[in-house]
Write a protein that holds these residues in place. Structure first.
Motif, PDB file in Angstrom:
ATOM      1  N   ALA A 165       0.832  -1.208   0.000  1.00 46.64           N
ATOM      2  CA  ALA A 165       0.000   0.000   0.000  1.00 46.64           C
ATOM      3  C   ALA A 165       0.866   1.258   0.000  1.00 46.64           C
ATOM      4  CB  ALA A 165      -0.939   0.001   1.204  1.00 46.64           C
ATOM      5  N   ARG A 166       1.896   1.281   0.851  1.00 44.45           N
ATOM      6  CA  ARG A 166       2.783   2.450   0.928  1.00 44.45           C
ATOM      7  C   ARG A 166       3.532   2.659  -0.378  1.00 44.45           C
ATOM      8  NH1 ARG A 166       7.744   3.079   1.238  1.00 44.45           N
ATOM      9  NH2 ARG A 166       8.223   0.915   1.727  1.00 44.45           N
ATOM     10  N   THR A 167       4.054   1.567  -0.946  1.00 45.26           N
ATOM     11  CA  THR A 167       4.812   1.654  -2.187  1.00 45.26           C
ATOM     12  C   THR A 167       3.913   2.077  -3.347  1.00 45.26           C
ATOM     13  OG1 THR A 167       6.317  -0.053  -1.374  1.00 45.26           O
ATOM     14  CG2 THR A 167       6.342   0.388  -3.736  1.00 45.26           C
ATOM     15  N   ALA A 168       2.715   1.485  -3.424  1.00 48.94           N
ATOM     16  CA  ALA A 168       1.777   1.856  -4.490  1.00 48.94           C
ATOM     17  C   ALA A 168       1.402   3.338  -4.377  1.00 48.94           C
ATOM     18  CB  ALA A 168       0.525   0.984  -4.426  1.00 48.94           C
ATOM     19  N   ALA A 169       1.195   3.824  -3.165  1.00 48.70           N
ATOM     20  CA  ALA A 169       0.867   5.240  -2.961  1.00 48.70           C
ATOM     21  C   ALA A 169       1.987   6.135  -3.479  1.00 48.70           C
ATOM     22  CB  ALA A 169       0.593   5.517  -1.485  1.00 48.70           C
ATOM     23  N   ASP A 170       3.218   5.769  -3.177  1.00 45.60           N
ATOM     24  CA  ASP A 170       4.366   6.556  -3.653  1.00 45.60           C
ATOM     25  C   ASP A 170       4.462   6.530  -5.181  1.00 45.60           C
ATOM     26  OD1 ASP A 170       5.065   7.228  -1.075  1.00 45.60           O
ATOM     27  OD2 ASP A 170       6.706   5.765  -0.933  1.00 45.60           O
ATOM     28  N   ILE A 171       4.243   5.369  -5.768  1.00 44.97           N
ATOM     29  CA  ILE A 171       4.321   5.241  -7.230  1.00 44.97           C
ATOM     30  C   ILE A 171       3.240   6.097  -7.878  1.00 44.97           C
ATOM     31  CG2 ILE A 171       4.009   3.645  -9.170  1.00 44.97           C
ATOM     32  CD1 ILE A 171       5.210   1.449  -7.248  1.00 44.97           C
ATOM     33  N   ILE A 172       2.009   6.008  -7.366  1.00 43.00           N
ATOM     34  CA  ILE A 172       0.900   6.789  -7.924  1.00 43.00           C
ATOM     35  C   ILE A 172       1.169   8.280  -7.765  1.00 43.00           C
ATOM     36  CG2 ILE A 172      -1.550   7.358  -7.632  1.00 43.00           C
ATOM     37  CD1 ILE A 172      -1.918   4.327  -6.853  1.00 43.00           C
ATOM     38  N   ARG A 173       1.660   8.674  -6.611  1.00 41.75           N
ATOM     39  CA  ARG A 173       1.878  10.089  -6.320  1.00 41.75           C
ATOM     40  C   ARG A 173       3.044  10.679  -7.117  1.00 41.75           C
ATOM     41  NH1 ARG A 173       2.887   9.834  -1.035  1.00 41.75           N
ATOM     42  NH2 ARG A 173       0.687   9.690  -0.589  1.00 41.75           N
ATOM     43  N   PHE A 174       4.136   9.926  -7.227  1.00 47.85           N
ATOM     44  CA  PHE A 174       5.359  10.516  -7.779  1.00 47.85           C
ATOM     45  C   PHE A 174       5.748  10.043  -9.184  1.00 47.85           C
ATOM     46  CE2 PHE A 174       6.089  10.557  -3.084  1.00 47.85           C
ATOM     47  CZ  PHE A 174       5.928  11.924  -2.922  1.00 47.85           C
ATOM     48  N   GLU A 175       5.196   8.925  -9.642  1.00 46.18           N
ATOM     49  CA  GLU A 175       5.656   8.377 -10.906  1.00 46.18           C
ATOM     50  C   GLU A 175       4.593   8.308 -12.001  1.00 46.18           C
ATOM     51  OE1 GLU A 175       8.019   4.797 -10.519  1.00 46.18           O
ATOM     52  OE2 GLU A 175       8.521   5.295  -8.446  1.00 46.18           O
ATOM     53  N   MET A 176       3.359   8.547 -11.661  1.00 46.86           N
ATOM     54  CA  MET A 176       2.274   8.448 -12.640  1.00 46.86           C
ATOM     55  C   MET A 176       2.065   9.805 -13.316  1.00 46.86           C
ATOM     56  SD  MET A 176       1.245   5.257 -12.345  1.00 46.86           S
ATOM     57  CE  MET A 176      -0.250   5.339 -13.259  1.00 46.86           C
ATOM     58  N   SER A 177       1.894   9.775 -14.630  1.00 45.81           N
ATOM     59  CA  SER A 177       1.676  11.030 -15.354  1.00 45.81           C
ATOM     60  C   SER A 177       0.398  11.004 -16.185  1.00 45.81           C
ATOM     61  CB  SER A 177       2.875  11.328 -16.247  1.00 45.81           C
ATOM     62  OG  SER A 177       3.054  10.282 -17.184  1.00 45.81           O
ATOM     63  N   ASP A 178      -0.444   9.992 -15.992  1.00 44.00           N
ATOM     64  CA  ASP A 178      -1.698   9.875 -16.733  1.00 44.00           C
ATOM     65  C   ASP A 178      -2.629  11.016 -16.324  1.00 44.00           C
ATOM     66  OD1 ASP A 178      -4.352   9.103 -17.559  1.00 44.00           O
ATOM     67  OD2 ASP A 178      -3.601   7.064 -17.818  1.00 44.00           O
ATOM     68  N   PRO A 179      -3.139  11.802 -17.285  1.00 44.64           N
ATOM     69  CA  PRO A 179      -4.010  12.940 -16.947  1.00 44.64           C
ATOM     70  C   PRO A 179      -5.316  12.515 -16.285  1.00 44.64           C
ATOM     71  CG  PRO A 179      -3.921  12.610 -19.324  1.00 44.64           C
ATOM     72  CD  PRO A 179      -2.907  11.689 -18.715  1.00 44.64           C
ATOM     73  N   PHE A 204       2.771  -1.708 -14.802  1.00 45.82           N
ATOM     74  CA  PHE A 204       3.869  -0.811 -14.429  1.00 45.82           C
ATOM     75  C   PHE A 204       3.989  -0.737 -12.903  1.00 45.82           C
ATOM     76  CE2 PHE A 204       4.840   3.540 -12.961  1.00 45.82           C
ATOM     77  CZ  PHE A 204       6.170   3.622 -13.345  1.00 45.82           C
ATOM     78  N   ILE A 205       2.855  -0.584 -12.226  1.00 41.28           N
ATOM     79  CA  ILE A 205       2.871  -0.471 -10.766  1.00 41.28           C
ATOM     80  C   ILE A 205       3.386  -1.772 -10.147  1.00 41.28           C
ATOM     81  CG2 ILE A 205       1.406  -0.178  -8.722  1.00 41.28           C
ATOM     82  CD1 ILE A 205      -0.340   1.726 -10.492  1.00 41.28           C
ATOM     83  N   ARG A 206       2.953  -2.912 -10.685  1.00 41.11           N
ATOM     84  CA  ARG A 206       3.423  -4.199 -10.191  1.00 41.11           C
ATOM     85  C   ARG A 206       4.935  -4.329 -10.371  1.00 41.11           C
ATOM     86  NH1 ARG A 206       2.129 -10.166 -12.689  1.00 41.11           N
ATOM     87  NH2 ARG A 206       2.912 -11.342 -10.918  1.00 41.11           N
ATOM     88  N   LYS A 207       5.433  -3.928 -11.533  1.00 38.14           N
ATOM     89  CA  LYS A 207       6.876  -3.997 -11.806  1.00 38.14           C
ATOM     90  C   LYS A 207       7.658  -3.125 -10.821  1.00 38.14           C
ATOM     91  CE  LYS A 207      10.268  -3.271 -15.423  1.00 38.14           C
ATOM     92  NZ  LYS A 207      10.762  -2.068 -16.017  1.00 38.14           N
ATOM     93  N   ARG A 208       7.147  -1.917 -10.568  1.00 38.88           N
ATOM     94  CA  ARG A 208       7.832  -1.011  -9.640  1.00 38.88           C
ATOM     95  C   ARG A 208       7.777  -1.536  -8.203  1.00 38.88           C
ATOM     96  NH1 ARG A 208      11.043   1.140  -9.258  1.00 38.88           N
ATOM     97  NH2 ARG A 208      10.568   3.156  -8.354  1.00 38.88           N
ATOM     98  N   ILE A 209       6.649  -2.167  -7.841  1.00 41.48           N
ATOM     99  CA  ILE A 209       6.559  -2.779  -6.504  1.00 41.48           C
ATOM    100  C   ILE A 209       7.582  -3.907  -6.392  1.00 41.48           C
ATOM    101  CG2 ILE A 209       5.093  -4.247  -5.040  1.00 41.48           C
ATOM    102  CD1 ILE A 209       2.718  -2.435  -5.880  1.00 41.48           C
ATOM    103  N   ALA A 210       7.704  -4.712  -7.448  1.00 37.09           N
ATOM    104  CA  ALA A 210       8.676  -5.815  -7.454  1.00 37.09           C
ATOM    105  C   ALA A 210      10.096  -5.290  -7.299  1.00 37.09           C
ATOM    106  CB  ALA A 210       8.546  -6.622  -8.744  1.00 37.09           C
ATOM    107  N   GLU A 211      10.390  -4.164  -7.950  1.00 39.00           N
ATOM    108  CA  GLU A 211      11.735  -3.584  -7.857  1.00 39.00           C
ATOM    109  C   GLU A 211      11.999  -2.990  -6.477  1.00 39.00           C
ATOM    110  OE1 GLU A 211      11.904  -2.252 -12.574  1.00 39.00           O
ATOM    111  OE2 GLU A 211      11.656  -0.714 -11.036  1.00 39.00           O
ATOM    112  N   THR A 212      10.948  -2.492  -5.834  1.00 36.19           N
ATOM    113  CA  THR A 212      11.108  -1.823  -4.545  1.00 36.19           C
ATOM    114  C   THR A 212      11.113  -2.812  -3.382  1.00 36.19           C
ATOM    115  OG1 THR A 212       9.991   0.121  -5.443  1.00 36.19           O
ATOM    116  CG2 THR A 212      10.178  -0.005  -3.055  1.00 36.19           C
ATOM    117  N   LEU A 213      10.169  -3.750  -3.403  1.00 34.20           N
ATOM    118  CA  LEU A 213      10.054  -4.734  -2.326  1.00 34.20           C
ATOM    119  C   LEU A 213      10.738  -6.018  -2.766  1.00 34.20           C
ATOM    120  CD1 LEU A 213       6.291  -4.258  -1.412  1.00 34.20           C
ATOM    121  CD2 LEU A 213       8.278  -3.065  -0.474  1.00 34.20           C
TER     122      LEU A 213
END
Length: 131
Positions: free
Chosen positions: A24-38, A88-97
């Protein structure tokens, strides 16, 4: 012997709870800082994550609020954008955790925060009108 089994379940539940918190924490960070979808133009909060014990699937609950003059995007569109970005979010979670298996992610809409805000607003109006 049954004592060991229940102790093992307790440890497994604690492990899943920790994994849920980290996802949850990692997904929140990814959505907040890495997502650019309008379509993610409103305020999106990750409310929680619920992972199956085999770590194959994870449901992430998000709350979508209209935010401070930002473009109003229907919550369903935001949910669709998150679903499209789940790989993309799953891949970033895998890289982080450092998990052996990273679960498939599904996003669910949680309107509890929006409901609480509406209730608070209604209570404020009633109090103002009674004064």
């Amino acid at each position: 012997m049954s004592k060991n089994k229940s102790h093992g379940k307790s440890q497994n539940n604690q492990r899943i709870a920790r994994i849920n918190d980290e996802i949850a924490r990692t997904a929140a960070d990814i959505i907040r800082f890495e997502m650019s979808d309008p379509r993610i133009g409103t305020v999106v909060s990750v409310v929680g994550a619920n992972t199956t014990t085999d770590l194959k699937f994870c449901k992430i609950s998000v709350s979508v609020l209209e935010g401070n003059g930002q473009k109003n995007v229907p919550p369903e569109e935001t949910l669709e954008a998150l679903a499209n970005a789940s790989g993309f979010i799953r891949k970033r979670i895998a890289e982080t955790l450092n998990l052996r298996h990273t679960p498939e992610i599904t996003f669910l809409l949680d309107d509890s925060i929006a409901s609480a805000m509406r209730m608070h607003k209604l209570i404020d109006e009633v109090v103002r009108n009674d004064s």
